[in-house]
Enzyme design. Structure first.
Site, PDB file in Angstrom:
ATOM      1  N   ALA A  10      38.408  48.558  39.828  1.00 16.52           N
ATOM      2  CA  ALA A  10      39.762  48.068  40.121  1.00 16.52           C
ATOM      3  C   ALA A  10      40.025  48.032  41.618  1.00 16.52           C
ATOM      4  CB  ALA A  10      40.784  48.973  39.434  1.00 16.52           C
ATOM      5  N   GLY A  12      39.382  45.336  43.721  1.00 11.43           N
ATOM      6  CA  GLY A  12      39.561  44.014  44.309  1.00 11.43           C
ATOM      7  C   GLY A  12      40.993  43.693  44.714  1.00 11.43           C
ATOM      8  N   ARG A  16      42.897  35.106  45.353  1.00 15.49           N
ATOM      9  CA  ARG A  16      43.398  33.868  44.737  1.00 15.49           C
ATOM     10  C   ARG A  16      44.736  34.060  44.034  1.00 15.49           C
ATOM     11  NH1 ARG A  16      38.319  31.895  41.356  1.00 15.49           N
ATOM     12  NH2 ARG A  16      37.603  34.029  41.727  1.00 15.49           N
ATOM     13  N   LYS A  23      45.666  43.172  42.274  1.00 12.00           N
ATOM     14  CA  LYS A  23      45.508  42.261  41.143  1.00 12.00           C
ATOM     15  C   LYS A  23      45.652  42.975  39.801  1.00 12.00           C
ATOM     16  CE  LYS A  23      41.373  40.637  40.155  1.00 12.00           C
ATOM     17  NZ  LYS A  23      40.148  39.810  40.105  1.00 12.00           N
ATOM     18  N   THR A  79      30.042  44.985  43.747  1.00  9.87           N
ATOM     19  CA  THR A  79      30.253  45.769  42.536  1.00  9.87           C
ATOM     20  C   THR A  79      29.270  46.932  42.412  1.00  9.87           C
ATOM     21  OG1 THR A  79      28.948  44.073  41.403  1.00  9.87           O
ATOM     22  CG2 THR A  79      31.358  43.942  41.202  1.00  9.87           C
ATOM     23  N   ASP A 103      40.427  43.747  35.379  1.00  7.89           N
ATOM     24  CA  ASP A 103      41.197  42.502  35.260  1.00  7.89           C
ATOM     25  C   ASP A 103      40.823  41.723  33.998  1.00  7.89           C
ATOM     26  OD1 ASP A 103      38.677  41.654  35.936  1.00  7.89           O
ATOM     27  OD2 ASP A 103      39.261  40.540  37.729  1.00  7.89           O
ATOM     28  N   ARG A 333      74.564  46.567  28.004  1.00  7.35           N
ATOM     29  CA  ARG A 333      73.871  47.039  29.213  1.00  7.35           C
ATOM     30  C   ARG A 333      73.380  48.476  29.061  1.00  7.35           C
ATOM     31  NH1 ARG A 333      78.120  45.662  33.759  1.00  7.35           N
ATOM     32  NH2 ARG A 333      76.654  46.917  34.996  1.00  7.35           N
ATOM     33  N   TYR A 387      87.008  51.129  37.146  1.00  7.65           N
ATOM     34  CA  TYR A 387      86.673  51.317  38.565  1.00  7.65           C
ATOM     35  C   TYR A 387      87.947  51.171  39.396  1.00  7.65           C
ATOM     36  CZ  TYR A 387      84.253  50.758  43.044  1.00  7.65           C
ATOM     37  OH  TYR A 387      83.806  50.910  44.338  1.00  7.65           O
TER      38      TYR A 387
END
Length: 466
Positions: A10, A12, A16, A23, A79, A103, A333, A387
């Site tokens: 992990a 990288g 792109r 990533k 790698t 990935d 909410r 409020y």
């Protein structure tokens, strides 16, 4: 599983992706890609899991937490170099080493388990997970010997014209016998187009050392999809959501149109529930049996009981009881609890409030920072004014209360049990029941009578004089 450790690559950056986020931390179906991979690996119960970090290592390490041991790759030299960072932890290990990439969010635990079993059963030096693609562009090619064993893996930039035509590709997922892996890693060189140390070179090295390497072809090519771009991310999202929709349908849930329904991986849905189109269930959502969700409902990180009915609305970080209806066009909410048999209707907003059993809030209302008892009916346009310009204040409404349309509750206010008020009331302080529909209002401790109803005949006389 005994005698098994796992390594997740992990490190990288994912250039792109054009992102400041690592990533592997980009979301697919509601959680980072790395989480999908770790969950698949954890299902095998290996003795140890190592995550090799690189780009924004601290952020990745923080996200991983205690789920794995993070090992930092300071210089990203390929790698094989990444796996070498774990070698100090493996010197005395004599079992299997599962290596996968961070990935590949679609990989299934069942596939990883079969890969481990295959290596152990055939006692080869390594087993490589491969798949076949009509368009293998961008992937390393699998070159086999005549007996079907793997001779080498060639990265695309290093292929010749014959190797480039091969459609069987490397997925970046392997199981190695640990001593053989360490032996091959020590011999990897960077004499290639990228000037990197490729883990794929270990396959050819093992062959030259007289060790056999086997390939296992993944039945579903989509399972091995690696994400290298935003387009790949969208593909992975689509594929995983279809898989999730199929899974919930297999467990007794009706999904009217999977192509327009978005269900995150963490969502749990009870049987005989119907999910209508354009529904989004994101984060940790639980929905009870025999519910009906949608169309156009977005529910996030919330829990709904049995026989809930939700349509055209948004519910976020809330808890909804059994046989509750919400919508259309309602907003629930965070911090809200709605108990059993209540109805929340059109253009109603509720936040940080508790609504009791059997309540009706059906039209054009705002309820904030309130505790509402059981069997309360709030008329159209009821508003809690919570409020005061400086801080939020609380409203409390007792049981069996009826407040007519356009009631304004100026917090702090407490409405006692049994109060029944007509429309257009403004309430503050303490409101207690005093007769059928003429309660006393205690404002700042001073009791005053509620305003009397207007005399209709007096109103007519006044109109004649004018």
């Amino acid at each position: 599983m005994k005698n098994l450790v796992a390594i997740v690559l992990a490190a990288g950056q994912g250039t792109r992706m054009y992102s400041g986020l690592p990533k592997v931390l980009h979301n697919v179906a509601g959680q980072p890609m790395l989480d999908h991979v770790l969950e698949a690996v954890q299902a095998l119960e290996p003795e140890k899991i190592y995550v090799v970090t690189g780009f924004m290592a601290e952020k990745v390490r923080e996200h991983v937490g205690r789920r794995a041991i993070c090992v930092h790759q300071k210089r990203r030299l390929g790698t094989a170099h990444a796996v070498k960072q774990v070698v100090p932890y493996l010197k005395d290990f004599r079992g299997d080493v599962l290596i996968t990439v961070g990935d590949a969010p679609l990989i299934r635990p069942e596939t990883l388990l079969e890969l481990v079993k295959r290596r152990r059963a055939h006692q080869v030096a390594a087993t490589v997970l491969t798949t076949e693609l009509e368009n293998p562009t961008g992937y390393g090619r699998i070159v086999r010997n005549r007996d079907g064993t793997v001779r080498k893996i060639v990265e695309e930039k290093d292929t010749n014209v014959y190797e480039a035509a091969i459609k069987e590709i490397n997925t970046g997922i392997y199981v190695f016998d640990c001593p053989r892996l360490l032996e091959a890693l020590s011999r990897v060189r960077n004499n290639n187009a990228q000037r990197e140390f490729y883990l794929t070179d270990t396959i050819e090295i093992l062959g030259k050392l007289g060790h056999e390497v086997e390939a296992m072809v993944a039945e579903d090519p989509s399972e091995t999809l690696g994400v290298n771009s935003r387009a790949d991310l969208a593909r992975a999202e689509n594929l995983l959501r279809r898989r999730i929709a199929l899974s919930v349908m297999e467990h007794g849930v009706t999904v009217i149109d999977p192509s327009t329904t978005y269900i995150d991986k963490q969502v749990k849905i009870g049987k005989d529930t119907i999910i209508h189109p354009f529904t989004m269930l994101t984060g940790k959502v639980e929905i009870g049996e025999e519910s009906e969700i949608g169309p156009h409902a977005h529910i996030s990180d919330s829990k709904l009981g049995k026989a809930a009915k939700v349509k055209f609305c948004y519910i976020d970080q809330a808890e909804i009881g059994d046989n509750v209806s919400v919508g259309p066009y309602a907003l629930v909410r965070p911090g809200t609890t709605i108990q059993n048999n209540s109805r929340i209707g059109t253009f109603v907003e509720i936040t940080r409030s508790k609504v009791g059993n059997g309540c009706d809030i059906l039209h054009l209302s705002y309820i904030g920072d309130a505790v509402i008892g059981d069997h309360v009916s709030l008329g159209t346009g009821t508003v809690t004014i919570n409020y005061d310009g400086k801080k939020k204040r609380h409203t409390e409404i007792g049981n069996n209360v009826f407040l007519g349309s356009n009631t304004r509750l100026i917090a702090p206010v407490k409405v006692e049990d049994g109060v029944c008020l007509p429309h257009n009331a403004t309430l503050t302080g303490r409101v207690v029941a005093s007769g059928k529909d003429s309660p006393e209002k205690l404002d700042d401790g001073q009791p005053t009578k509620a305003p009397k109803k207007k005399d209709a005949s007096a109103t007519k006389r006044a109109r004649k004089r004018s």
